[in-house]
Design an enzyme around this catalytic site. Structure first.
Site, PDB file in Angstrom:
ATOM      1  N   ARG A 482       1.283  15.592  -9.516  1.00 57.87           N
ATOM      2  CA  ARG A 482       2.442  14.702  -9.545  1.00 57.87           C
ATOM      3  C   ARG A 482       2.059  13.357 -10.189  1.00 57.87           C
ATOM      4  O   ARG A 482       0.932  13.172 -10.634  1.00 57.87           O
ATOM      5  CB  ARG A 482       3.026  14.519  -8.146  1.00 57.87           C
ATOM      6  N   GLU A 484       0.772  10.707  -9.542  1.00 64.01           N
ATOM      7  CA  GLU A 484      -0.087   9.949  -8.638  1.00 64.01           C
ATOM      8  C   GLU A 484      -1.541  10.145  -9.072  1.00 64.01           C
ATOM      9  O   GLU A 484      -2.086   9.336  -9.796  1.00 64.01           O
ATOM     10  CB  GLU A 484       0.158  10.381  -7.195  1.00 64.01           C
ATOM     11  N   ASP A 491      -8.769  10.084   1.669  1.00 63.19           N
ATOM     12  CA  ASP A 491      -8.978  11.501   1.381  1.00 63.19           C
ATOM     13  C   ASP A 491     -10.456  11.748   1.076  1.00 63.19           C
ATOM     14  O   ASP A 491     -11.065  12.709   1.564  1.00 63.19           O
ATOM     15  CB  ASP A 491      -8.130  11.934   0.175  1.00 63.19           C
ATOM     16  N   TRP A 547      -9.391   4.786   5.508  1.00 67.11           N
ATOM     17  CA  TRP A 547      -9.387   4.627   4.058  1.00 67.11           C
ATOM     18  C   TRP A 547     -10.471   3.597   3.666  1.00 67.11           C
ATOM     19  O   TRP A 547     -11.399   3.920   2.933  1.00 67.11           O
ATOM     20  CB  TRP A 547      -7.997   4.185   3.582  1.00 67.11           C
ATOM     21  N   GLU A 760      -1.437  19.504   0.821  1.00 64.57           N
ATOM     22  CA  GLU A 760      -1.365  18.144   1.357  1.00 64.57           C
ATOM     23  C   GLU A 760      -0.801  18.141   2.776  1.00 64.57           C
ATOM     24  O   GLU A 760      -1.306  17.454   3.654  1.00 64.57           O
ATOM     25  CB  GLU A 760      -0.451  17.304   0.457  1.00 64.57           C
TER      26      GLU A 760
HETATM   27  C1  BGC Z   1      -1.704  10.447  -1.165  1.00 62.94           C
HETATM   28  C2  BGC Z   1      -2.683  10.615  -0.073  1.00 62.94           C
HETATM   29  C3  BGC Z   1      -3.063   9.276   0.421  1.00 62.94           C
HETATM   30  C4  BGC Z   1      -1.814   8.732   1.015  1.00 62.94           C
HETATM   31  C5  BGC Z   1      -1.970   7.442   1.728  1.00 62.94           C
HETATM   32  C6  BGC Z   1      -0.490   9.804  -0.626  1.00 62.94           C
HETATM   33  O1  BGC Z   1       0.458   9.588  -1.583  1.00 62.94           O
HETATM   34  O2  BGC Z   1      -1.424  11.625  -1.807  1.00 62.94           O
HETATM   35  O3  BGC Z   1      -3.410  11.674   0.020  1.00 62.94           O
HETATM   36  O4  BGC Z   1      -4.163   9.176   1.200  1.00 62.94           O
HETATM   37  O5  BGC Z   1      -0.793   8.643   0.047  1.00 62.94           O
HETATM   38  O6  BGC Z   1      -0.833   6.750   1.749  1.00 62.94           O
END
Ligand code: BGC
Length: 883
Positions: A482, A484, A491, A547, A760
């Site tokens: 996508r 992104e 992650d 994170w 996901e």
């Molecule tokens: C991502 C994630 C990420 C998360 C945190 C998502 O859009 O795909 O894997 O860690 O946003 O907001």
């Protein structure tokens, strides 16, 4: 020889073979054009010599034009990352090294290894010999996709060539050619970095491409991450708005003199047959343009109508070689089926969700426009394009009409299993051979394997590997399809240990953590932004747990996996800065309650449109991680020899632990917030005040899980820890029941829904076969695959017991309906493996332990371990029964 009747019977196979299978430098798979002038040297062993331990080693180093060599002997057991024994290498210097190792008294020595070469790259701006970045001398349109540019230069070499090297990077992505031949086999180079910090250049051996006489070099440059659209908000021109190339070709002649061809104002530029190429949106190619540029990178090409070039400012980031591996094409997948959709569209199914692009073989009339849309799943028999959001993921080619043509896009990539083909010429039949899927990723060495008797679990494990491949593309990305595809830190943190088993990730992470640190320092905040590289480059850094904790957790995981103290030292400042100043605290030293948190992101009960609203309080998650990260910081300081610092964080850890208990446990020592994640984190991170409380918490966790029918209740934060918490409580069976569950939400639900990568969301595809319509649904996310770390350690039974696998813990624990498993890991010392089976006559285990390591082997249901040195062993417990 297996002796029956005794509870645990080890049996040793005695052999004496030991050799060196591989010599490497730093964390490079291939040491050409490296930055380290004193590269540390490692060697891996092969052979199953019993109890073999290195007592000394010899390194022979050959360098200089006279080819003289020197041998260095060292009494040392070290075989991983030993110091460079000579003076530092200078820029572009080559040396050859071989190693041999001696065992202890009465033990064999290895033969000398093969010679392996190491060569440095350009070490500073002076080494670029005046090469400057150049761009086509025309106007740049900022708001439109930029057409990829061809750059060329003809040159003479009037003598015999000894060797030639091309040093090259792009403001964008490049592919180079010399005399009509493609240089190297890298794709999407120079990859993605926080370019304002680090701008990677690549080194190629092009000795075979340059000839005595007339030559030409050509470079195609496309947008990539540097110039094209990347990140949210349709941003483009993030690092620069002009496509450019910087290159130096150094040809060394037989007489020792050299010819240098560098990017400067003498080059020329023109438009490429590629019309546009965009990471998210795909590539458009007009093969009719090929005729006008036929032979453009050969010396006889007439470039009289090409335009001149202009000089650009030097790249902002330091020009530096890769620490890890470049992106390469690693596999080719055949089409499995051609289908017609309900609306009569032609669809091709590759049977595997993957990351890369198509290789197209086609013939048709000039001007025919064939378009390929890529998607991960079908819904109601049509491509599901919704999950791609604004990413077009479509390539198109306009045919030239002069016979069969083969084509691949070059500066984009897609996440897909299905392709919709529109406009295929009627004259040729679309067959399974017309399209192949090309798989690309950072070309790390595969080091870990696991197979079990359970086919669904094997498919899940294969899916974990596929999602790792698809998302280890220069940076660790969240997803590949996508709009992104960003280096999300949470992650990466969750999946790190799994990744470090499956592939040799040391160089990959080393480079990325350089960017983590620079992004933390960028605005003085000491906060790792949520994704790295950050886009826009001046984007805010929001502190969030898990994170941001990647700055502590990942370096520590890397140290356990690869045992590289220097790398730990290199990464320690980022860990320390995050804990010391990055985290906003309350008076108790815990997380400030008004801070934003992703929390236990995407636990199965979080509302589809609000994945942070998980069942576990987000600040509970944040605090639990803070306590553990502080403990890691203390352990890392101790490892690095700073006892005072270690004490400081140890005492912070003790205080925070108490504060955690005061904040989150009620008067009976239980969480009000009764969730799998709350208990898993507190058990794993040892946050309960007493062993008794921990044990009773374990019973509560087991009840929570049983009451939930053994379905998953964790998100990104809890998933990596849950299985280990249950193992530590001797409740592995409970976790097996969860792992083998196939109802939603569970790991195997995806598998029974025909997934070939990990998703996901626990329900990215809903039981009715439609996609989760939340606006955030990827079918290729690695975070929940973090459970594979548990599978490797508990089912496979393999884990490092000392940093870098110098000591190995082999402790498989069978469970569920699994009757056998086999695991293999190529450690820094060599291959370690285990294979077990539960049969009528009990439990059988075969292990092999590499030279220069020791292992403890613990059989299921046993409190005792057997310590062994290298070699192959069999164990048998005749009393073992499956539960
Ligand atoms: C991502 C994630 C990420 C998360 C945190 C998502 O859009 O795909 O894997 O860690 O946003 O907001």
């Amino acid at each position: 020889m297996i002796m029956a009747g005794q509870k645990v019977t080890p049996c040793k196979h005695v052999t004496m073979a030991v050799s060196i299978s591989q010599v490497t430098f730093e964390h490079h798979r291939q040491a050409l054009g490296i930055a380290e002038t004193k590269p540390r040297i490692s060697w891996r062993f092969a052979g199953n010599a019993s109890e073999w331990e290195q007592s000394a080693y010899e390194l022979e180093v050959r360098r200089g034009s006279d080819g003289d060599s020197h041998t260095y002997s060292q009494d040392s057991p070290e075989s991983v990352l030993v110091p460079w024994p000579e003076d530092p290498l200078s820029a572009t210097e080559q040396a050859s090294v071989r190693a041999r190792a001696h065992g202890g008294a009465d033990q064999a020595s290895t033969p000398w290894s093969d010679w392996v070469t190491v060569e440095t790259g350009l070490l500073g701006s002076d080494d670029w010999s005046g090469a400057v970045p150049i761009a086509a001398d025309n106007e740049t349109e900022r708001d439109k996709p930029k057409r990829p540019t061809l750059f060329r230069k003809a040159f003479d070499v009037e003598s015999e060539i000894a060797s030639a090297r091309l040093y090259i990077t792009a403001l964008g992505l490049y592919e180079a050619e010399i005399n009509g031949n493609r240089v190297g086999d890298q794709v999407l180079s120079p990859g993605w970095q926080s370019y304002n910090n680090r701008h990677v250049y690549d080194t190629y051996d092009v000795t075979d491409l340059v000839k005595d006489g007339d030559n030409a070099i050509g470079v195609t440059v496309g947008e990539g991450w540097y110039v094209g659209r990347i990140g949210f908000d349709y941003s483009r021109n993030v690092w620069g708005d002009t496509l450019g190339v910087l290159a130096l070709l150094k040809v060394t002649l037989q007489d020792g003199s050299s010819v240098q061809v560098k990017t400067d104002l003498s080059w020329q530029a023109s438009s490429s047959p590629i019309l546009t190429s965009d990471i998210y949106d795909g590539e458009q190619y007009d093969s009719r343009v090929e005729a006008g540029v036929d032979g453009w990178s050969t010396p006889s090409f007439d470039a009289s109508d090409w335009i001149s070039v202009k000089e650009l400012d030097p790249p902002k980031g330091e020009l530096i070689p890769l620490d890890g591996e470049p992106i390469r094409k690693t596999e080719e997948i055949s089409a499995k089926e051609i289908l017609k959709s309900a609306s009569n569209k032609t669809l091709v199914d590759f049977g595997q969700n993957l990351v890369g692009w198509l290789h197209v073989t086609v013939e048709g009339p000039a001007g025919t426009n064939v378009t390929f849309h890529h998607a991960e799943v079908l819904v109601d028999g049509e491509l599901a394009l919704g999950p791609l959001r604004t990413a077009r993921q479509a390539d198109s080619i306009i045919l030239h009409g002069n016979g069969v043509q083969s084509w691949e896009p070059r500066f984009t990539y897609h996440g897909f299993r299905f392709v919709q083909v529109d406009g295929w010429p009627e004259e040729t039949e679309l067959t399974l051979d017309s399209l192949k899927a090309i798989v690309v990723h950072s070309d790390m060495e595969q080091t870990g394997w696991l197979e079990t008797s359970n086919e669904l679990l094997n498919q899940f494990h294969a899916n974990v590997r596929w999602s790792m491949k698809g998302n280890f593309l220069s940076v660790p990305t969240d997803c590949p399809q996508r709009d992104e595809r960003l280096g999300w830190t949470g992650d990466a943190h969750a999946f790190g240990p799994t990744a470090n088993y499956l592939y040799n990730t040391a160089g990959f992470w080393r480079g990325w953590h350089r960017d983590v640190w620079s992004e933390m320092q960028r605005n003085g905040s000491m906060i790792p932004p949520e994704y790295i590289p950050m886009v826009p480059t001046d984007g805010a850094s929001n502190p969030t747990a898990v994170w941001g904790d990647v700055a502590v957790g990942n370096p520590w995981n890397l140290y356990q996996a690869f045992g590289d103290l220097v790398m730990l030292e290199e990464q320690y400042p980022q860990a320390q800065a995050w804990i010391d100043t990055g985290i906003p605290r309350n008076d108790a030293g815990l997380w400030n309650r008004s801070s934003f948190q992703f929390g236990d992101w995407l636990d199965p009960k979080s509302p589809p449109a609000d994945p942070g609203q998980a069942t576990t309080a987000s600040h509970l998650v944040a605090d639990a991680y803070l306590v553990r990260m502080t403990q890691i910081l203390s352990e890392a300081a101790l490892t690095l020899g700073d006892d005072t610092l270690s004490e400081k964080y140890l005492s912070q850890h003790a205080d925070l632990r108490t504060q955690f208990q005061d904040s989150w446990l009620n008067s009976t020592g239980e969480f009000e917030n009764r969730t799998q994640t709350a208990y898993a984190l507190a058990i794993s991170f040892n946050l309960f005040p007493t062993p008794e409380k921990r044990a009773s918490a374990g019973e509560i966790l087991r009840t929570i899980i049983a009451d939930n029918d053994y379905l998953v209740g964790t998100g990104f934060a809890g998933t990596p820890q849950l299985g280990f918490a249950l193992r530590d409580l001797n409740a592995t069976d409970d976790f097996y029941a969860m792992l083998l569950q196939t109802k939603v939400p569970s790991w195997l639900y995806q598998v029974v829904m025909n997934a070939t990568t990990t998703w996901e969301r626990w329900d990215s595809l809903l039981p009715d076969g439609t996609t989760n319509d939340s606006g955030m649904t990827s079918f290729n996310h690695y975070a929940f695959g973090a459970v594979a770390d548990w599978m490797h350690q508990v089912i496979g039974g393999l884990a490092p017991a000392a940093p870098g696998w110098k000591k190995i813990a082999i402790a498989p624990i069978p469970g569920g309906d699994i009757t056998s498993a086999e695991a293999k890991f190529v450690s820094p010392y060599g291959e370690v493996s285990s294979r077990w089976e539960v049969a009528d006559d009990g439990f059988h285990l075969e292990v092999s332990v590499p030279p220069n390591t020791r292992a403890t082997v613990t059989l299921p249901n046993s409190d005792e371990s057997t310590e062994v040195g290298s070699g192959s062993y069999e164990f048998h417990d005749p009393d073992y029964k499956m539960s």
